[in-house]
Structure formats: C-alpha cells, structure tokens
Design an enzyme around this catalytic site. Structure first.
Site, mmCIF file in Angstrom:
data_model
loop_
_atom_site.group_PDB
_atom_site.id
_atom_site.type_symbol
_atom_site.label_atom_id
_atom_site.label_comp_id
_atom_site.label_asym_id
_atom_site.label_seq_id
_atom_site.Cartn_x
_atom_site.Cartn_y
_atom_site.Cartn_z
ATOM 1 N N SER A 81 -9.649 2.131 3.045
ATOM 2 C CA SER A 81 -8.799 2.859 2.118
ATOM 3 C C SER A 81 -7.874 1.952 1.306
ATOM 4 C CB SER A 81 -7.953 3.856 2.898
ATOM 5 O OG SER A 81 -7.071 3.168 3.781
ATOM 6 N N LYS B 40 0.844 -1.204 0.000
ATOM 7 C CA LYS B 40 0.000 0.000 0.000
ATOM 8 C C LYS B 40 0.878 1.251 0.000
ATOM 9 C CE LYS B 40 -3.975 1.871 2.619
ATOM 10 N NZ LYS B 40 -4.793 1.681 3.844
ATOM 11 N N SER C 212 -9.585 -0.469 7.269
ATOM 12 C CA SER C 212 -9.110 -0.329 5.888
ATOM 13 C C SER C 212 -8.416 -1.561 5.319
ATOM 14 C CB SER C 212 -8.171 0.868 5.760
ATOM 15 O OG SER C 212 -8.891 2.046 5.974
#
Lengths: 508, 507
Positions: free
Chosen positions: A161, A86, A185
């Site tokens: 997210s 990420k 997330s």
C-alpha cells in the site's frame, strides 16, 4: 560530494550524502528542501505520490535547522534532510486521510510518536504520501485520491500500500520516506520501484499515531534509496514508547554500523524453498539467484531451508488481517471526526453510521470489513480466526526452526515486477498473491528488508528480501548493505540511475 | 436478531403468592467505577462533573492512530476487589474487544475482559436485616472501560424517542470499571429482594473500605444489573431470565426483584414464556419495561485485544496487595460492635445509616461509644433528615462532636445547651468551645449567682414552697423551672436543687 555540485543534482544523492553536504555547509536545509519541492512540482503531476504538501511548515523547520546549525548547535545526523510520510501516520495540524474519503479534511490534533521523533530531529516533512485506502492493497490503486504511478513506467503500479512513499523516494521527490508494512507494504513497493524498504521487528517502532489496519501486524519503517539511509532513519524512529503497550523496551542497536560493515563472511543465508517456485517470474528468480551468488562469492554460506507452513501463511493472513481491520475501522462512523453523511429520511445514529460508511469506504475496505466481520462471528470464530491463529503459531515455529540453521533467510521480495495499472484490480485473490513472500514476517513479528536485485522483465526492478529473527534487525542491514555494494559495483552505480527520466521532469 | 414481542398487559401475581409457588434465582452484575486518577487506558483525568468533553485524550476519544495502555493502578484496584471477594487472581489474563455500534462508544468496541478475567471463583457473606448470613458465590470479576454519556435533546421525556438530536459527553469514556458477576443465587427463601439489595450494599461497603471507589450510588459509581428467573422448584432447571439494567439504589434493587418475580409468575401463570431481554426499572411506578431483546443471536464478535499485551500479575505483587488489604466491613462491624457494646439492633441502625465511620472517628477523638452513637443517630440524624442530606454531608466533623460531648462530660454545659451549641456549629459559627465562650453559654454554678435566683424563686412561689416543706419534695421542679429560665438554661440544675433544699431545710 564536490563543492561544485549543483543544488539540482543534490536531490539525487542518498540522504546520508545530503546530510554530509548540510554538515559541510555546502547547501542549506532551506535550499535542499526547496529543491525537493521543485522536483515534486516538476514530476508529481505524473506520479501522484503526494496527497498533501506541507511547504510552509517544512521550510520553517529547514530554516530553524539552518539557524541552529549556524549557531553551532549539535544536531541529529539527519537534521535538515527532508522526508515524506505515508498518509496513514497522523501529523498534528496537517491533513491525514489514510487514502480514504472518510477522513478527507481531517486535521489530527496530535502527532504520531514517530512524527514527534522526526520533528525533534529537525527533518522537514515535505508532505503526506499516497497509499491504498487504509493500507489495504498491493498497488496503491485503491486510494480514494487516485493511483500513484511507478516512476519506472507510468503505466505500472508502484506497489502497495505504500506506493506513494516508494514512488516519492524512487523519483527523487524525497530522499527518505516513512512507510508501514502490515503484509509487505514497505518491502513490496520497494522491490517494484528499485528502492530499499525495511519492516523492523514488530514493536520496535511505536505504532502510536499509525491509523491501524491490523494491530498485531502493522509496523512502520523506512523507505530509502540506500541501505545505509534506511539504517539511519530506522535508528531515528525506533525505541520504546510508553504510549504503545506492544512497544519493545530494548535499546536501539547500531544499525548504521551494520549497514556499513560490508562483511558477510561466514554469514549463513537460508533460501526458503517455499518462496521461489511457482508464481515467481523467471527473471525475478534469476536476479535473486545472481544476488545469492554475489553473496556467496563474498564469503556467505547459502543453505536451503524449508518452511512448510509458509504455504498456509497467505490464507491465515487474509483471515487475521481483515478480522482486526473490521474492528479497527469500526470507529469510522461519522460521529467524532472525518466525513459525516446524514441521510434525508430517518437520520438516526445507526443510519448516519451506515450512510457515512457507505459513502466513505471504498470497495477493498468494505470487502475486508465484511470478511473480518464474518470471520469473527459466533460460530465461525474457531473455524476461521482461531485456525488462522494456529497457522500463525506454526509459521513462527517454522521461522524458529529455520533460524536454528541460518542467520538470515532470503527470497525474492515480490513474485513479479510491477504489473500494469488495472491488471489485477478486479481480481482480489491475484492481488493478494503479491504479498506471498512478505506476509510470513508480519505473522511472526520478525524483521525484513528488501533491496534492489536488478532489472527483470521489461527492464523493471526486482527486489530481494532478507528476513532475520525478531530483534536481530542489524543482521538485515549487514547483509543488505553488503549486497548493495556488490551489486552497485557490478552495475556501475545505483540501480535507480538506470530508471528512464520522467517526461516532464527534464532537468537532470 | 429477534423482533420485540408485542407487549400485552401482564397480570402481576402477588409477590407472596409468587414465591410460594416458584423458586426465584438471582444473578447480579455489579459495575463499580474505580477512583483512579486517570482513565483505564490513557492519561485523561478520571473526574466527575467536569465540563463536557474536557477530560479526554486522543485515546479516550478513540481518534485514528490512538492506542490504549493499561492503567496499573486500575489493575491493582481490581486485584484488591478480587481478593476482598475471596477470588483467585489469574496468573495470566488479557483484554478482549466487545464489538457493537453506539455513539457513546468511541471505538465502537468496548475493551473488556471476556474469557480471561483477572479474578474468578470467590464468595462474599451478606448479612440480612435480622442478622442471617447468606453466602453469595462470585463467578468472576473483570476489568473494562466505561462508555461516554448520551443526552437526548428536544423530546418531552429526555429519552431518545422523540428527541431531535443527541449530545455525547466522552468524559466518562474510558473510566475504569470492575464488573463483578455472581453465580446463580438460589435458596433465598422468599427474601430474594432483600438479598439482592443487601448484596449490593455489602459490595458498596467493601469498595469504600478498599478505597478503590467513592462508590456513590447516586452518581452511578455503582450500578447493578439484576437478573431474575423463576423455576417450579429447586430441582428444576433454571428458568429464562430477564436482566434489568443499571439499577442504582438499594431500594430500587429490592423493588426490581420484587416486581420481576411478580411479573415472571404472571407470564408463567398465563401459560406464556419469559423472554430473555434487557429491561429498564422505573422509579416512579416501581415497575420495569422491556428494553432490547437479548437473545443468544446477539454477537459481540469478541476477540483478543491486539493493542494490549496480556497481563501476568506476579504472585509477589498479588501477595503484597493481599497483605495490605484493610479490615473489611463485616470484620470491622463485628469488632466495633464488641468494642462499643452495642446491641444487634443498635449496630444495624448504625450500619444502615452509614454512620460507622463517623461514630468511630468520634470515638477516636475521645468520646464514649454510646455518646457518639447518641449524637449521630439522634440529633444529627434528625437534622440530616430535615435537610435531606447524608450524615456525612452535615457541616460538622466527628472531632467537633467529640469536643461538644467533652464539654458536657466536663459539666461545662448541660444537654440542653449542648443542642444549642450544636445548631450553631452546624450553622458554621465555629468550634463548640469557642461558641460556648463567645456566647457565654457555660453552666452557671457560681453560688453567689444561683443563691440570688433561688431566693427570688422562693419569694415568688410561696405555695410551692409550702408543698415542698409539707413533704412533696418532687414539687421542687416547679422552682427550678423559673430559675433555669432566668439563667437562660445555664444554671447548674443539680447545684440549684441543693441550694433550694438547704434553704428550705428539707433533706
């Protein structure tokens, strides 16, 4: 895997299977890594899961692992298996943007502790995955670089997210990914993409090198296609880090053994009353109930528990998180790194900061900075931040009381399946509701896992979440691994195999 | 936020008049930079005067993803300071974020301690010039990090106003600080300026004794923020204060307090009210000028630092640190004064000249206290003054001074030669004994040499000889002078005198 398996098929297997193929010499890490880049080239145009690809470096790592393996060197179990990270996790020499324009083009001069662990173990890093800007969002629509799309339905969100990491794993672009979970997330994107996502115990994976949203809530963890893969990756990235004051000193438990144990006999599973009622879609609840039935048949005991303060958790979270975020994001001012916007008139330091932040931050980030600044202001601190911290304590007490009765807690991970892009982007409160089930674990610092529970509305995946007491992450792998096996038996294979093929990714 | 009041010229009230009519109350915040090897929250070296932006890490630059970790040595130093100031050491304390935007602040918040300082409620006795003791109460001592340093380029004054751009050096960012805050200091009876300066000097000496900081004022290791307020009498509520920032010499502290008392009195006399604001001291004029207004509306949005776990110094550790505290300056001065037999005045001179350590080391090297004092407070003080350096910066060690005095005590050289040797030591020519030997400076007491010189002097000065023989014994000096000259000052004057007396038959 049989020796006849073609390289193009291998990317659809679990990381553990890929690792076994590497170990057996059936495939090289270079071939495997190239195969993943091939898949990315074929489908990422549709998904936008990656913000940055790291092909040269990944292939260098792969070749190095191959050479070391050929030399008979003892390697980490996942050595040579590619991974996606990420973009909120800093990677030395590779861009890191946190999905924000304010960090466009920034090349960090150092690695996050968990990235060092990945490099040391020899996992080729494919690239950096898309995300809501600074991890603020539940849909990946607030990325400054465009939304990521759900591999199951490209008109749908992949969760947030960490939508990029979940979509990459769900679409066979990467067997493993790193996510971060501040309010869900990792788990919520896992649920809506049919993947497995784990939020470890707070402090068990170093936060050093994670671009902070809310320091007391942020936690990095694995995103994978199987529970066992999550356990393998979790064990790799966990452990004490002297660079993180909140890092736990505990040794890492044998999570992989727990994931493989397939034994839930006598395990007491608490169903949280507050997290299955209003707002939870009927078919999501149905898959949840069926999952519990499977576990009960396998010998688990299902108990109803109440966590009354969970009702207030969402409110407390949306005060604490923006408060910490408003402070953590103050460093993005155009002075030391990233974007700098110099206004034409009066380019004073203050005006440069204003112009940089004005241009560099998106709407959701600005909204949360304003909320947090307000909540911390003199005269409002006690009413907002102070009260929220009290609720946090009450949530922790609810957990403590519940874990006196049960070994793990369970709820649907997300109230609904993936919604459509744009459906909630203008309604922040509706968006925030997506995290209602995941947030309590972040407030309490306890671990959680989301595993696929089946297909619900519109043939889209739903997830079930298990929660355990702090430091008892192994329990999650035990129940998650067992449920995964039971459900795959009933489905006749992994849930992801039921996903429609992406239009342009025709080679199956 | 308040707007800055228009500054109209203020009539300063004469200081003596001001303190005759108003009761000044002081409040002093002293920041000391700790001399740890690394910074407060990361492993970057804590060094002075390195190339800009070289003593940095991702954490001291506040890069995205970086995290702080508390420097245990800094905590130990803070506890040492707290204990030396008779404070209670908190059983639990934590850090907070103090938020404001400034380019020298890498995270745009300063990690500091707010409502839970590591030390609180102490006191320190401050000795004034005349020996009077004033007890200053300490409210708290807390830990925090220093900011970087801005340099404003392109303007005439070097200040931000008129500059075309600014450069930031983050080497100082994250250097550990302890801030010591007094309770209001009332009842200074007209001696507020002296009390303020003596208080900071006392702290400076304590920091050095504790070995927690070099405590060099001129390097900004120790900086004082001086709060002054006036009230009509000791029973009245406290007046509005002004805070003069970063005053970093004892003289400037004295002048700041003096000026602010005169200024406040002027404002109040004119029927105005003092504005709560920060001010800057100007060395050239001895005055202060308005900085930014510091009203109650200023909002730092403090909240507990979530990246750091709370601190809980164990009682065992605190007691270990207490047991290992060195002798503190006040006690040490009392002891040395007794041991050395100095008068109050002599002792105060020694203290004021920062010569205590030097004299003590010289005494330790085997010299009498009076001799050591004479060297350091006499000849060496003169040289230091001429060269405009501190005593300790002179190119001479206490051991060398002791060696020199040893030569005098052993009558190898006389006082006059000793001064010549001293000059050569200061020029870096080596140790006193070696200089005396290589230059042949030892006293000549060899009668065969001296007798010849005496004979010559007697022959050259018949009139002086006549005077001596006529009973004017004190005239002997007129013979000794030329003999000393002939022997380049190395003759043993006592022996010369004896030989003359023998020769002339005067006894």
């Amino acid at each position: 895997m049989s020796a006849s398996t073609r390289t193009s098929d291998i990317i659809r297997h679990s990381a553990a299977t890929q690792a076994a193929a590497l170990e057996a010499g059936e495939v090289s890490s270079e071939e495997l890594t190239r195969a993943h880049f091939g898949r990315i080239a074929a489908v990422d145009g549709e998904l936008n899961a990656f913000l940055h690809l790291n092909q040269d470096e990944a292939l260098t790592t792969a070749r190095d692992v191959d050479a070391r393996r050929a030399a008979g060197e003892e390697l980490h179990g996942l050595a040579g298996v590619p991974i996606a990270v990420k973009d909120v996790v800093v990677t030395e020499g590779q861009p890191t943007t946190a999905g924000s324009k304010i960090l466009q083009g920034w090349i960090p001069p150092y690695d996050a502790t968990l990235v060092r662990a990945l490099r040391k173990a020899g996992l080729p890093i494919l690239g950096k995955t898309n995300m809501d800007e600074f991890a603020m969002g539940s849909s990946t629509e607030s990325s400054a670089y465009g939304p990521t799309r759900n591999p199951w339905d490209r008109d749908r969100i992949p969760g947030g997210s960490g939508g990029g990491s979940a979509a990459a794993v769900g679409s066979y672009e990467a067997p493993l990914a790193i996510g971060t979970d501040t309010g869900g997330s990792i788990r919520q994107p896992g649920a809506v993409t049919g993947t497995v996502g784990v939020k470890p115990t707070y402090g068990s994976v170093s936060r050093y090198g994670l671009i902070a949203m809310a320091s007391s809530l942020d936690q990095a963890g694995p995103v994978t296609r199987t529970v066992e893969d999550s356990a393998l990756l979790h064990e790799l990235i966990a452990g004490h880090d002297p660079h993180d004051s909140t890092s736990l000193p505990d040794p890492v438990a044998d999570l992989t053994a727990a994931a493989r144990s397939q034994d839930v006999k006598g395990l007491r599973i608490g169903v949280i009353e507050e997290l299955e009622g209003e707002g939870f879609a009927p078919e999501v609840r149905a898959r949840f109930t069926e999952s519990l039935d499977q576990l009960e048949r396998a010998g688990a005991e299902i108990v109803r528990v109440t966590c009354p303060n969970f009702t207030y958790a969402l409110g407390a979270y949306y005060l604490i998180m923006p408060s910490e975020a408003s402070s953590n994001l103050a460093k993005f001012d155009g002075m030391r790194f990233g974007l700098r916007v110099i206004p034409e008139d009066h380019p004073t330091a203050e005006n440069v900061m204003k112009a940089t932040r004005g241009a560099g931050f998106g709407d959701e980030v600005k909204r949360r900075i304003l909320l947090g600044t307000y909540a911390l202001s003199a005269g409002y601190y006690d009413a907002y931040y102070g009260s929220a911290q009290k609720v946090r304590t009450l949530v922790q007490r609810d957990f403590a009381a519940a874990f006196e009765q049960v070994d793990v807690l369970a709820s649907p991970t997300s109230p609904t399946v993936a919604f459509r892009l744009g459906e909630k982007i203008d309604d922040p409160t509706a968006m925030y509701m997506n995290d209602i089930a995941t947030i309590p674990a972040n407030l309490a610092g306890t671990p959680g896992i989301s595993v696929p529970s089946g297909l619900a509305e519109d043939g889209l995946p739903a997830g079930i979440q298990f929660l355990a007491p702090a430091r008892a992450d192994a329990r999650l792998y035990r129940v998650g691994g067992a449920l995964e096996a039971l459900l795959e038996d009933s489905w006749g294979g992994p849930l992801l195999a039921k996903a429609p093929e992406l239009t342009n990714g025709a080679q199956r | 936020m308040n707007t800055v009041q228009p500054t109209s010229p203020i009539e300063l009230v004469d200081y003596d008049e001001a303190i005759s009519r108003f009761d000044p109350v002081l409040g002093i915040e002293v920041h000391v930079e700790l001399g740890t090897a690394t910074k407060m929250f990361d492993g970057a070296p804590n060094i002075f005067a390195a190339e800009p932006n070289t003593a940095i890490t991702p954490t001291s630059l506040g890069l995205p993803g970086s995290l702080p970790v508390v420097n245990a040595k800094a905590v130990e130093y803070a506890i040492r300071i707290g204990l030396a100031l008779n404070c209670s050491i908190a059983e639990n304390c934590r850090f907070a974020r103090k938020q404001y935007f400034y380019p020298d602040l890498t995270k745009n918040f300063q990690t500091s301690q707010y409502d839970e300082p590591i030390a609180h409620d102490g006191w320190v006795d401050v000795e004034l010039e005349d020996g009077e003791i004033v007890r200053v109460e300490i409210e708290r001592a807390h830990m925090e990090e220093d900011a970087g340093k801005n340099t404003h380029v392109g303007g005439a004054t070097g200040r931000i106003h008129g500059a075309t751009h600014s450069q930031v050096d983050y080497n100082r960012a994250g250097v550990p600080l302890v801030e010591i805050v007094t309770k209001p200091i009332p009842d200074t009876e007209g001696r507020a300026p002296e009390v303020a300066a003596a208080y900071v000097r006392t702290l400076r000496d304590i920091f050095r004794a504790l070995d927690v900081s070099e405590a060099r004022m001129e390097r900004g290791n120790v900086r004082a923020d001086i709060n002054v307020s006036l009230r009509e009498n000791a029973d009245a509520p406290l007046g509005t204060r002004s805070e003069t920032k970063n005053v970093n010499s004892f003289r400037s502290i004295d002048r700041t307090v003096r000026y602010e008392i005169s200024r406040h009195a002027g404002v109040l006399d004119a029927g105005g009210s003092v504005v709560q604001e920060t001010r800057h001291f100007h060395e050239d004029t001895g005055g202060t000028s308005s900085g930014r207004p510091k009203s109650d509306a200023e909002d730092y949005r403090y909240f507990p630092e979530p990246d750091l776990v709370p601190l809980a110094p164990s009682r065992e550790w605190v007691e270990q640190i207490r047991a290992a505290l060195p002798e503190l300056p006040a006690a040490r001065r009392r002891r040395l004064k007794g041991e050395w037999g100095l008068t109050d005045l002599e002792m105060r001179d020694v203290v004021n000249a920062d010569a205590l350590d030097l004299i003590e080391s010289t005494v330790d090297a085997g010299t009498s206290a009076q001799s050591a004092r004479k060297w350091w407070m006499g000849e060496l003080a003169r040289v230091a003054k001429d060269r405009e350096v501190e005593l300790e910066e002179l190119e001479i060690t206490p051991a060398q001074v002791a060696e020199l005095q040893g030569l005098v005590d052993a009558k190898k050289i006389n006082d006059k030669i000793a001064k010549q040797v001293l000059t050569k030591v200061l020029e870096g020519q080596g140790n006193p004994t070696a200089i005396v030997e290589s230059e042949g400076l030892a006293v000549v007491s060899d009668d065969s040499v001296l007798t010849g010189a005496v004979d010559q002097a007697i022959a050259d000065n018949p009139d002086v000889v006549a005077k001596i023989q006529g009973g004017k014994v004190q005239a002997v000096g007129a013979l000794i002078g030329p003999i000393m000259k002939a022997t380049r000052g190395q003759a043993d004057a006592g022996r010369v005198r004896e030989i003359i007396m023998d020769k002339l038959g005067v006894n």
